[in-house]
Design a protein around this motif. Structure first.
Motif, PDB file in Angstrom:
ATOM      1  N   SER A   1       0.809  10.374  -2.717  1.00  0.00           N
ATOM      2  CA  SER A   1       2.091   9.481  -2.963  1.00  0.00           C
ATOM      3  C   SER A   1       2.367   8.764  -1.727  1.00  0.00           C
ATOM      4  O   SER A   1       3.030   7.721  -1.776  1.00  0.00           O
ATOM      5  CB  SER A   1       3.296  10.310  -3.243  1.00  0.00           C
ATOM      6  N   LEU A   2       2.358   9.510  -0.509  1.00  0.00           N
ATOM      7  CA  LEU A   2       2.595   8.446   0.720  1.00  0.00           C
ATOM      8  C   LEU A   2       1.468   7.639   1.039  1.00  0.00           C
ATOM      9  O   LEU A   2       1.935   6.438   1.481  1.00  0.00           O
ATOM     10  CB  LEU A   2       2.598   9.365   1.978  1.00  0.00           C
ATOM     11  N   THR A   3       0.319   7.760   0.665  1.00  0.00           N
ATOM     12  CA  THR A   3      -0.749   6.797   0.818  1.00  0.00           C
ATOM     13  C   THR A   3      -0.439   5.392  -0.193  1.00  0.00           C
ATOM     14  O   THR A   3      -0.388   4.329   0.315  1.00  0.00           O
ATOM     15  CB  THR A   3      -2.112   7.595   0.522  1.00  0.00           C
ATOM     16  N   ALA A   4      -0.240   6.049  -1.395  1.00  0.00           N
ATOM     17  CA  ALA A   4       0.181   4.643  -2.326  1.00  0.00           C
ATOM     18  C   ALA A   4       1.369   3.889  -1.734  1.00  0.00           C
ATOM     19  O   ALA A   4       1.428   2.738  -1.967  1.00  0.00           O
ATOM     20  CB  ALA A   4       0.436   5.368  -3.718  1.00  0.00           C
TER      21      ALA A   4
ATOM     22  N   PHE B   1       2.301   3.623   1.296  1.00  0.00           N
ATOM     23  CA  PHE B   1       2.079   2.848   2.510  1.00  0.00           C
ATOM     24  C   PHE B   1       1.328   1.491   2.059  1.00  0.00           C
ATOM     25  O   PHE B   1       1.580   0.221   2.655  1.00  0.00           O
ATOM     26  CB  PHE B   1       1.163   3.710   3.414  1.00  0.00           C
ATOM     27  N   ILE B   2       0.466   1.765   1.274  1.00  0.00           N
ATOM     28  CA  ILE B   2      -0.629   0.686   0.928  1.00  0.00           C
ATOM     29  C   ILE B   2       0.305  -0.336   0.225  1.00  0.00           C
ATOM     30  O   ILE B   2       0.303  -1.701   0.418  1.00  0.00           O
ATOM     31  CB  ILE B   2      -1.607   1.039  -0.182  1.00  0.00           C
ATOM     32  N   THR B   3       1.417  -0.180  -0.610  1.00  0.00           N
ATOM     33  CA  THR B   3       2.030  -0.992  -1.466  1.00  0.00           C
ATOM     34  C   THR B   3       3.158  -1.804  -0.523  1.00  0.00           C
ATOM     35  O   THR B   3       3.125  -2.898  -0.310  1.00  0.00           O
ATOM     36  CB  THR B   3       2.990  -0.013  -2.402  1.00  0.00           C
ATOM     37  N   TYR B   4       3.824  -0.640   0.482  1.00  0.00           N
ATOM     38  CA  TYR B   4       4.556  -1.436   1.394  1.00  0.00           C
ATOM     39  C   TYR B   4       3.910  -2.408   2.545  1.00  0.00           C
ATOM     40  O   TYR B   4       4.514  -3.303   2.632  1.00  0.00           O
ATOM     41  CB  TYR B   4       5.449  -0.322   1.983  1.00  0.00           C
ATOM     42  N   PHE B   5       2.717  -1.880   2.800  1.00  0.00           N
ATOM     43  CA  PHE B   5       1.967  -2.850   3.830  1.00  0.00           C
ATOM     44  C   PHE B   5       1.519  -4.222   3.062  1.00  0.00           C
ATOM     45  O   PHE B   5       1.848  -5.001   4.067  1.00  0.00           O
ATOM     46  CB  PHE B   5       0.759  -1.845   4.285  1.00  0.00           C
ATOM     47  N   SER B   6       1.364  -4.377   1.964  1.00  0.00           N
ATOM     48  CA  SER B   6       0.803  -5.335   1.458  1.00  0.00           C
ATOM     49  C   SER B   6       2.066  -6.295   1.196  1.00  0.00           C
ATOM     50  O   SER B   6       2.184  -7.695   1.558  1.00  0.00           O
ATOM     51  CB  SER B   6       0.213  -5.182   0.269  1.00  0.00           C
ATOM     52  N   MET B   7       2.968  -5.832   0.378  1.00  0.00           N
ATOM     53  CA  MET B   7       4.338  -6.351   0.228  1.00  0.00           C
ATOM     54  C   MET B   7       5.218  -7.102   1.394  1.00  0.00           C
ATOM     55  O   MET B   7       5.417  -8.174   1.505  1.00  0.00           O
ATOM     56  CB  MET B   7       5.090  -5.638  -0.439  1.00  0.00           C
ATOM     57  N   ASN B   8       4.959  -6.171   2.408  1.00  0.00           N
ATOM     58  CA  ASN B   8       5.993  -6.735   3.898  1.00  0.00           C
ATOM     59  C   ASN B   8       4.905  -7.643   4.300  1.00  0.00           C
ATOM     60  O   ASN B   8       5.293  -8.627   4.849  1.00  0.00           O
ATOM     61  CB  ASN B   8       5.817  -5.428   4.790  1.00  0.00           C
ATOM     62  N   GLY B   9       3.631  -7.647   4.402  1.00  0.00           N
ATOM     63  CA  GLY B   9       2.894  -8.618   4.889  1.00  0.00           C
ATOM     64  C   GLY B   9       2.657 -10.099   4.174  1.00  0.00           C
ATOM     65  O   GLY B   9       2.697 -11.047   5.035  1.00  0.00           O
ATOM     66  N   VAL B  10       2.760  -9.845   2.818  1.00  0.00           N
ATOM     67  CA  VAL B  10       2.805 -11.084   2.286  1.00  0.00           C
ATOM     68  C   VAL B  10       4.214 -11.710   2.222  1.00  0.00           C
ATOM     69  O   VAL B  10       4.161 -12.919   1.995  1.00  0.00           O
ATOM     70  CB  VAL B  10       2.466 -10.811   0.756  1.00  0.00           C
TER      71      VAL B  10
END
Length: 337
Positions: free
Chosen positions: A142-145, A147-156
């Protein structure tokens, strides 16, 4: 920031404000406290998902209003008065918290606070401590999912400004404000109804899978956009996918013991900070490197991240169901004995 603007000081003085914000936790600190407070005051059922989602969607509503107002505010009055307004609103928020919100931690519990070292171990105990047994793998997934989601949403998020300012759009502050207002309002208006609707037939992990796929569609639409209308079309699927992050937080919150909610959200807050720093850097560099070759490449990469998050939650769902079956079998053997 207000003082730097008012006295027209060297911009290097802004670093002082950044230090204060970093020490206090800034936006992530406020959100962390809000999630923990919500977890303390809601039962560990689906209502916790709604409670956490309400915080996010209240944030979206406020952001929607501020985005469209700030564009005109800056254009007509400069930067000083928007900064003063922001500072005043923060002080008002502080007063409301101090005066209106009751404390959820009693004095006896406060006197039992662990040492800083033990507190740090508790934050990471969900992922490394043997006390959580098979749940450790579920926390990791759940933490991996997340991080991946928040990483991409923040980046974009920050890269999207560059995308809109560049050719062929060449948007000004007003149009950018209108787009962000539409984006946040769609999340505000659709988020809670979508959660309620999906809860009639699905669980939170399934909601995460569905909304991750929908969010990837939104980023693909943004990536292929070459007109203003096409950019605004991405707003609808983005709003439908709004329950993704609240559902992920709620999943982790329900797996953690009631007395460890603060530690759990402290870890999530740390992930927010790491993903913000890395995501912004990675996607900005990616945009600069690919804008002449394929203008929407960074959005496609972001869509791929969302699909990867969906796959991670599929594994989570399979693992959690297998764990339930294993636990049930174990109970049956013990009963027979």
């Amino acid at each position: 920031m207000t003082l730097v603007i008012y006295w027209n000081l060297d911009l290097k003085y802004l670093y002082i404000g950044e230090v204060f914000e970093g020490v206090s936790g800034g936006f992530n600190g406020v959100i962390l406290a809000s999630y923990a407070y919500t977890a303390d005051n809601t039962p560990p059922k689906n209502s916790r998902t709604i409670g956490i989602a309400l915080i996010d969607f209240t944030t979206y509503l406020a952001a929607a209003a501020s985005q469209v107002i700030t564009g005109y505010f800056i254009k007509d009055l400069g930067y000083l008065y928007p900064s003063i307004t922001t500072t005043s609103l923060m002080l008002l928020s502080l007063i409301l918290v101090v005066v209106l919100l009751p404390e959820t931690i009693n004095k006896d519990r406060r006197s039992q606070y662990p040492s800083p070292v033990k507190a740090v171990k508790t934050v990471f105990g969900f992922y490394f401590s043997k006390d959580f047994g098979q749940r450790r793998s579920l926390f990791w997934l759940s933490l991996t999912a997340y991080f991946i989601t928040y990483f991409s949403m923040n980046g974009v998020f920050f890269m999207e400004y560059l995308f809109q300012l560049n050719l062929p759009f060449c948007w000004g502050p007003e149009l950018i404000g209108y787009f962000n207002m539409a984006l946040y309002l769609s999340r505000q208006m659709l988020g809670i109804p979508v959660i309620k609707l999906l809860h009639l037939c699905t669980s939170d992990p399934e909601i995460c899978i569905i909304t991750s796929v929908i969010l990837s569609v939104s980023f693909v639409l943004n990536g292929v956009a070459n007109t203003d209308v096409m950019i605004f079309l991405s707003v609808l699927p983005n709003g439908i996918a709004a329950p993704l992050l609240p559902a992920l937080r709620a999943i982790m919150s329900r797996m953690a013991p009631p007395e460890m909610q603060g530690s759990l959200f402290a870890g999530i807050g740390l992930v927010n900070i790491i993903s913000l720093v890395t995501g912004t850097t990675v996607f900005n560099e990616m945009y600069n490197a690919t804008v002449k070759m394929l203008r929407g490449f960074a959005f496609f990469a972001c869509a791929g991240c969302q699909l990867l998050s969906a796959v991670t939650m599929v594994v989570f769902l399979y693992t959690s169901r297998r764990r339930i079956v294993t636990d049930t079998s174990t109970v049956g053997i013990n009963d027979n004995v």
